[in-house]
Design an enzyme around this catalytic site. Structure first.
Site, PDB file in Angstrom:
ATOM      1  NE  ARG A  57     -20.915 -56.120  -6.923  1.00 32.78           N
ATOM      2  CZ  ARG A  57     -20.155 -55.781  -7.969  1.00 32.78           C
ATOM      3  NH1 ARG A  57     -20.359 -54.634  -8.579  1.00 32.78           N
ATOM      4  NH2 ARG A  57     -19.205 -56.583  -8.393  1.00 32.78           N
ATOM      5  CD  GLU A  97     -16.010 -64.741 -13.366  1.00 29.87           C
ATOM      6  OE1 GLU A  97     -16.469 -64.019 -12.463  1.00 29.87           O
ATOM      7  OE2 GLU A  97     -16.668 -65.598 -13.956  1.00 29.87           O
TER       8      GLU A  97
HETATM    9  P1  AMP Z   1     -12.574 -62.667  -8.127  1.00 32.21           P
HETATM   10  O1  AMP Z   1     -11.352 -61.860  -7.831  1.00 32.21           O
HETATM   11  O2  AMP Z   1     -12.504 -63.366  -9.451  1.00 32.21           O
HETATM   12  O3  AMP Z   1     -12.941 -63.598  -7.001  1.00 32.21           O
HETATM   13  O4  AMP Z   1     -13.757 -61.647  -8.330  1.00 32.21           O
HETATM   14  C1  AMP Z   1     -14.369 -61.105  -7.252  1.00 32.21           C
HETATM   15  C2  AMP Z   1     -14.773 -59.674  -7.480  1.00 32.21           C
HETATM   16  O5  AMP Z   1     -15.345 -59.431  -8.764  1.00 32.21           O
HETATM   17  C3  AMP Z   1     -15.814 -59.313  -6.478  1.00 32.21           C
HETATM   18  O6  AMP Z   1     -15.544 -58.006  -5.990  1.00 32.21           O
HETATM   19  C4  AMP Z   1     -17.111 -59.394  -7.225  1.00 32.21           C
HETATM   20  O7  AMP Z   1     -17.926 -58.316  -6.878  1.00 32.21           O
HETATM   21  C5  AMP Z   1     -16.754 -59.342  -8.690  1.00 32.21           C
HETATM   22  N1  AMP Z   1     -17.283 -60.451  -9.491  1.00 32.21           N
HETATM   23  C6  AMP Z   1     -16.580 -61.417 -10.116  1.00 32.21           C
HETATM   24  N2  AMP Z   1     -17.351 -62.253 -10.797  1.00 32.21           N
HETATM   25  C7  AMP Z   1     -18.604 -61.822 -10.571  1.00 32.21           C
HETATM   26  C8  AMP Z   1     -19.887 -62.283 -11.011  1.00 32.21           C
HETATM   27  N3  AMP Z   1     -20.010 -63.348 -11.812  1.00 32.21           N
HETATM   28  N4  AMP Z   1     -20.960 -61.614 -10.582  1.00 32.21           N
HETATM   29  C9  AMP Z   1     -20.850 -60.535  -9.773  1.00 32.21           C
HETATM   30  N5  AMP Z   1     -19.679 -60.051  -9.348  1.00 32.21           N
HETATM   31  C10 AMP Z   1     -18.566 -60.677  -9.747  1.00 32.21           C
END
Ligand code: AMP
Length: 170
Positions: free
Chosen positions: A59, A96
């Site tokens: 995205r 996450e």
């Molecule tokens: P992080 O590494 O935990 O910061 O996760 C970021 C990545 O996971 C990004 O590429 C986001 O597109 C996706 N992502 C994580 N949590 C969400 C969420 N609650 N909603 C949408 N995309 C998420």
């Protein structure tokens, strides 16, 4: 323009207890999409001060390429393992939800280049931090991170070693 109405919460996606922030309604609406571009450009460094904009799969590619164009910079994709065709370097990261490996082409960044990293959502920051590590391994400097959405309660920005700009916070 307030972009909040164009972000859709999808509960329990891709797994239970995750509230997925769906940005497709924003991209679907011409005015919201255009406003999001202008709002992101407004928080970016001056055109000409960035050599490469990184978009994080998948995205982050949508806005990342537009930002690159507007800043007169090149665009570089950072992708999940096995997707890039040429020689790559890799970095393991935690999400996450789950863990994985990110890759960048070895020749994507030259020593000393100034880089902006873009993704749609900052959650735990694991993905963005791994991307910063890839840039720095190649000799680049991360000047800014920007995101459409920041999940503030996950404190992702604390792990990032450069200024962070976001349009919407939750
Ligand atoms: P992080 O590494 O935990 O910061 O996760 C970021 C990545 O996971 C990004 O590429 C986001 O597109 C996706 N992502 C994580 N949590 C969400 C969420 N609650 N909603 C949408 N995309 C998420």
């Amino acid at each position: 323009m307030n972009l909040q109405p164009y972000i859709q919460d999808i509960p329990d996606f891709p797994k239970k207890d995750i509230i997925f922030k769906d940005i497709t309604p924003l991209f679907k609406n011409q005015q919201a999409f255009q406003s999001a571009v202008e709002q992101l450009i407004a928080i970016c460094p001056e055109p000409g001060s960035i050599d490469k904009v990184i978009g994080i799969e998948s995205r982050g590619f949508i806005m990342g390429s537009i930002i690159a164009n507007r800043l007169n910079a090149g665009f570089v994709p950072v992708r999940k393992q096995g997707k890039l065709p040429a020689e790559v370097i890799s970095q393991k990261y935690d999400l996450e939800y789950g863990s994985a490996i990110l890759e960048i082409h070895k020749d994507a960044i030259q020593e000393g280049e100034r880089v902006l990293i873009h993704d749609d959502v900052l959650a735990t920051g694991g993905t963005a931090k791994a991307t910063q590590a890839l840039i720095e391994k190649l000799g680049g400097t991360v000047v800014q991170f920007n995101f459409l959405i920041e999940l503030v309660f996950l404190k992702g920005r604390e792990g990032l070693n450069a200024p962070v700009g976001t349009l919407l916070t939750y």
